[in-house]
Design a protein around this motif. Sequence first.
Motif: not given
Length: 278
Positions: A205-208, A213-218, A222-223, A247-249
């Motif tokens: 749900s956060f990766v999606m 979405d700015g918050d989810a990217t955040g 954070l995780v 982005q994940l990298l």
Amino acid sequence: QAKILKRGRATLFSEDLSARARERIHMLTDLRAAFSAERLFLAYQPQVDLPSGKVLGAEALLRWKTEDGRSIPPDQFIPLAEQSGLTVPIGEWVLRTACHQLKRLTEGGHANFRMAINVSHTQFREPSFVPALGWALQDCRVDPSQLELELTESVAIGHIESTSAKIQEIRNMGITVAMDDFGTGYSSLSVLKQLNVDRLKVDRSFVMEIGEDGDATGIAELVIALGRQLRLVTIAEGVESEEQRRQLLKMGCHEGQGYLFGRPMPAKEFEAWMAAQG
Ligand code: C2E
Ligand code: MG
Ligand code: MG
Ligand code: MG
């Protein structure tokens, strides 16, 4: 008027309930039959090293193929298995089947391949669970470090000390432990620290929403930062786009799993897919 309406509703409600109860009983009978007729199977989804793209392992995901050829997703029947005492036998079958497949892959030239299985909290709590791990490993003679257990935060609810002790016991056997779906449960950061796992899975749900979405990217960021702080290996689930991978990298995530790299595949298909990776 009100009384009639109320009675009407009550009738509707109870009819609805009994229809649902009947449906559940049908499904339960089907699930028992499926288990004995070997219509349950595992699909394997690759897990890759993000920087190099190299396949490091796979997650085994349970599937139920009905007689009419439909495939029922685990979210729909695991709760049912849970309520009917089938969790433990199905869980042991998953363990044995995944270990057998792990042995095949290792002998087929994929040394150090890692196989992750999902473990429900009922299965985890069972006294026979740790011995079953030992027997499964002995049976397929793979290195214990090639086996990984995925637990969700729910295993720890109300049992933080015994959970942490059992995780330690399992890790002492050489098996690795991952925290699945991290960030979706109710546990706190201190629980994660106390449980002392090897790997942290960033929930889909956060990766999606990365890049949308700015918050989810955040949250994903954070995780990942939290995982790195606790010296855990981080793996993102549900990676579907090249943009998410990039982005994940950048966020320092170590590994990824998702449709971008490969869908969950039945054993034969997965073996062919692995062979094509070279
Ligand atoms: P999970 O452990 O978080 O597994 C990841 C789920 O995300 C899988 O769903 C997988 O098919 C799906 N997925 C992976 N990559 C992508 C992607 O890029 N996009 C999208 N949209 N989805 C992706 P699946 O196979 O339906 O499994 C659902 C859940 O059922 C699992 O979530 C796990 O909690 C549970 N489960 C699966 N197999 C077992 C099992 O053998 N035992 C137990 N106790 N639970 C299981
Ligand atoms: Mg999982
Ligand atoms: Mg997960
Ligand atoms: Mg998930």
